[in-house]
Scaffold this motif. Structure first.
Motif, mmCIF file in Angstrom:
data_model
loop_
_atom_site.group_PDB
_atom_site.id
_atom_site.type_symbol
_atom_site.label_atom_id
_atom_site.label_comp_id
_atom_site.label_asym_id
_atom_site.label_seq_id
_atom_site.Cartn_x
_atom_site.Cartn_y
_atom_site.Cartn_z
ATOM 1 N N PRO A 24 0.831 -1.215 0.000
ATOM 2 C CA PRO A 24 0.000 0.000 0.000
ATOM 3 C C PRO A 24 0.862 1.261 0.000
ATOM 4 N N ASP A 47 -3.173 5.432 -0.680
ATOM 5 C CA ASP A 47 -4.191 4.405 -0.445
ATOM 6 C C ASP A 47 -4.872 4.555 0.905
ATOM 7 N N GLY A 72 -7.021 -2.470 -4.910
ATOM 8 C CA GLY A 72 -7.409 -1.496 -3.905
ATOM 9 C C GLY A 72 -6.698 -1.757 -2.591
ATOM 10 N N LEU A 73 -6.953 -0.893 -1.599
ATOM 11 C CA LEU A 73 -6.245 -0.997 -0.330
ATOM 12 C C LEU A 73 -6.521 -2.318 0.372
#
Length: 251
Positions: free
Chosen positions: A135, A139, A167-168
């Motif tokens: 990350p 993020d 995505g995170l």
């Protein structure tokens, strides 16, 4: 899992990512099957160095006829003195597929470790982990994080982009699996192997005993199976054909 972002990415999965992904997946499925067979033969978990049918269990799992059978004949001492060891025969036909189950499990474990090492080294030195999995500061924006959480909880999955733009939550999950869960499963598995733990006793001692390692190994395996089920579900929700094409021979 699929990306929570709807943007289209030109990035595609590298060939080494695809090949190691499927080798690890096949090995893990065999490990899950053979591990369940082994657990059915002795569905009891302990904490410490030793554990058997005549000692208290930490957890008992009702997954085979070996669970809480209580089918023992009267104890018979080997010798007449008070400290003599005893023998007790079972009064029922046990489920015991331990032999081939353990052999298959150990073989599949090495089939997972080999491509796992390739994936780890290529990802580490090729920059894949830093570019795709770790990350970044952006993020962790609070609004985006909670939106990501709510979208996953509501199963709002955008169409797949066919590439590794995560995505995170995905990045955190993949990092937890790659850097924590899988290594923990491998190390605790080695700690249970008598030949390996005899040569390297610290592998067993670091968990408090081989039975403790077995219990930890079980719970980590359950987490990995749950991850696999959620992963497949998110792939199906985001566009199964496109995801499969992107992770196989598709461009």
């Amino acid at each position: 899992m699929s990306s929570p972002h709807a943007t289209t990415s030109a990035v595609r999965h590298a060939l080494w990512v695809k090949s190691t992904h499927w080798l690890v997946t096949a090995s893990f499925l065999i490990l899950a099957f053979s591990g369940f067979i082994i657990l059915m033969a002795h569905p009891r978990l302990y904490w410490g160095e030793t554990g058997n049918n005549l000692t208290p269990a930490l957890i008992e799992l009702p997954i085979s006829r070996n669970h809480q059978h209580a089918g023992w004949e009267k104890d018979v001492p080997f010798f007449s003195d008070a400290n003599s060891p005893v023998s007790a025969s079972r009064t029922y036909n046990i489920f015991n597929q331990n032999g081939w189950g353990r052999s298959l499990h150990f073989l599949a474990a090495w089939c997972l470790v080999a491509p796992g090492i390739v994936y780890f080294l290529a990802g580490l030195f090729g920059g894949h982990f830093w570019r795709r999995l770790c990350p970044k500061d952006d993020d962790f924006a609070l609004g985006g994080f909670w939106r990501d959480v709510k979208n996953h909880l509501r199963l709002r999955v955008p169409p797949a982009t066919g590439g590794p733009d995560y995505g995170l939550l995905q990045k955190c999950t993949y990092c937890a699996v790659v850097f924590l869960a899988l290594p923990l499963a491998i190390i605790t598995g080695l700690a249970m192997a008598p030949a390996i733990s005899a040569a390297y006793p610290f592998l067993s001692a670091m968990w408090g005993g081989s039975q403790s390692a077995r219990t930890i190994h079980f719970f980590v395996s359950v987490v990995l199976v749950l991850f696999l089920l959620v992963h497949v579900g998110m792939v199906a929700r985001s566009g199964f054909k496109r995801q499969m094409r992107a992770m196989t021979l598709g461009k």
